[in-house]
Design a protein around this motif. Structure first.
Motif, short mmCIF file in Angstrom:
data_model
loop_
_atom_site.label_atom_id
_atom_site.label_comp_id
_atom_site.label_asym_id
_atom_site.label_seq_id
_atom_site.Cartn_x
_atom_site.Cartn_y
_atom_site.Cartn_z
N ILE A 82 -58.69 -64.99 -32.91
CA ILE A 82 -57.82 -64.54 -31.81
C ILE A 82 -58.64 -64.40 -30.53
CG2 ILE A 82 -56.41 -62.62 -30.95
CD1 ILE A 82 -55.54 -62.20 -33.92
N VAL A 125 -54.37 -56.80 -30.29
CA VAL A 125 -54.14 -56.73 -31.74
C VAL A 125 -54.75 -55.45 -32.31
CG1 VAL A 125 -56.13 -58.07 -32.60
CG2 VAL A 125 -54.00 -58.09 -33.87
N ASP A 132 -52.26 -52.78 -31.35
CA ASP A 132 -51.05 -52.96 -32.15
C ASP A 132 -51.26 -52.51 -33.60
OD1 ASP A 132 -49.84 -54.00 -29.90
OD2 ASP A 132 -50.00 -56.09 -30.55
N ASN A 184 -44.66 -58.25 -37.21
CA ASN A 184 -44.80 -59.69 -36.96
C ASN A 184 -43.44 -60.35 -36.73
OD1 ASN A 184 -47.63 -59.94 -37.06
ND2 ASN A 184 -47.59 -59.97 -39.29
N SER A 238 -42.43 -59.32 -33.12
CA SER A 238 -43.44 -59.48 -32.07
C SER A 238 -43.30 -60.82 -31.36
CB SER A 238 -44.84 -59.39 -32.67
OG SER A 238 -45.81 -59.67 -31.69
N ARG A 248 -45.97 -61.80 -29.71
CA ARG A 248 -47.38 -62.14 -29.54
C ARG A 248 -47.65 -63.52 -30.14
NH1 ARG A 248 -49.07 -57.94 -26.32
NH2 ARG A 248 -49.14 -55.94 -27.36
N TYR A 270 -49.92 -64.50 -32.05
CA TYR A 270 -50.68 -64.43 -33.28
C TYR A 270 -49.87 -63.63 -34.31
CZ TYR A 270 -51.69 -59.94 -31.10
OH TYR A 270 -51.56 -58.73 -30.48
N MET A 327 -50.32 -60.71 -37.05
CA MET A 327 -51.23 -59.65 -37.48
C MET A 327 -51.36 -59.68 -38.99
SD MET A 327 -50.87 -55.53 -37.01
CE MET A 327 -50.35 -55.70 -35.33
#
Length: 148
Positions: A37, A49, A52, A102, A105, A107, A109, A111
């Motif tokens: 990441i 992350v 989070d 996830n 999210s 984001r 990526y 997690m």
């Protein structure tokens, strides 16, 4: 908490548990692919992350549990009043909380963490360092199993 605060609180909890009959579970979590990441999305994303995951831990565990960032991408949780079965259930609940995060999210990526557990019973004479070492071994076993 940071590592120093965790050690102080955890050692106190172990002393209290040694006087009673309660069990303690130490969960050690290592974020998977934090380096990837950081390298692909930048250190700001890596910091996100970490923040989070800390929130996921707070959402998963009780206020009375001791949660800390040990360092880097490793976090520890000391959950008092547990058995081996409830410790496994806590790990499953942590995974469910990460999965829910996830799913919602935005984001770039996903997690993920490898989580090791070491259990303490009041009839054992075990140090915090020993519990951390056992949880670390279990965490790396899970990490290797994910890569297989």
């Amino acid at each position: 908490h940071n590592r120093r605060g965790f050690v102080s609180l955890a050692e106190q909890q172990l002393k209290l548990a040694g006087r009673g009959v309660q069990g303690i579970a130490l969960l050690l979590a290592d974020l998977d692919d934090l380096k990837v990441i950081n390298d692909s999305l930048g250190h700001l994303a890596g910091d996100e992350v970490l923040v989070d995951f800390a929130q996921v831990l707070r959402d998963t565990f009780r206020e009375s549990d001791v949660i800390c960032r040990i360092g880097g991408d490793e976090f520890a949780v000391l959950a008092c009043g547990t058995t081996e079965d409830t410790a496994v259930a806590l790990r499953a609940r942590l995974q469910e909380t990460m999965d829910a995060y996830n799913a919602k999210s935005k984001r770039p990526y996903r997690m993920s963490a490898s989580i090791g557990i070491a259990n303490y019973c009041s009839d054992q004479d075990v140090s915090l360092d020993s519990l951390l070492a056992r949880a670390d071994i279990a965490m790396y076993e899970q990490k290797r199993a994910k890569q297989a």
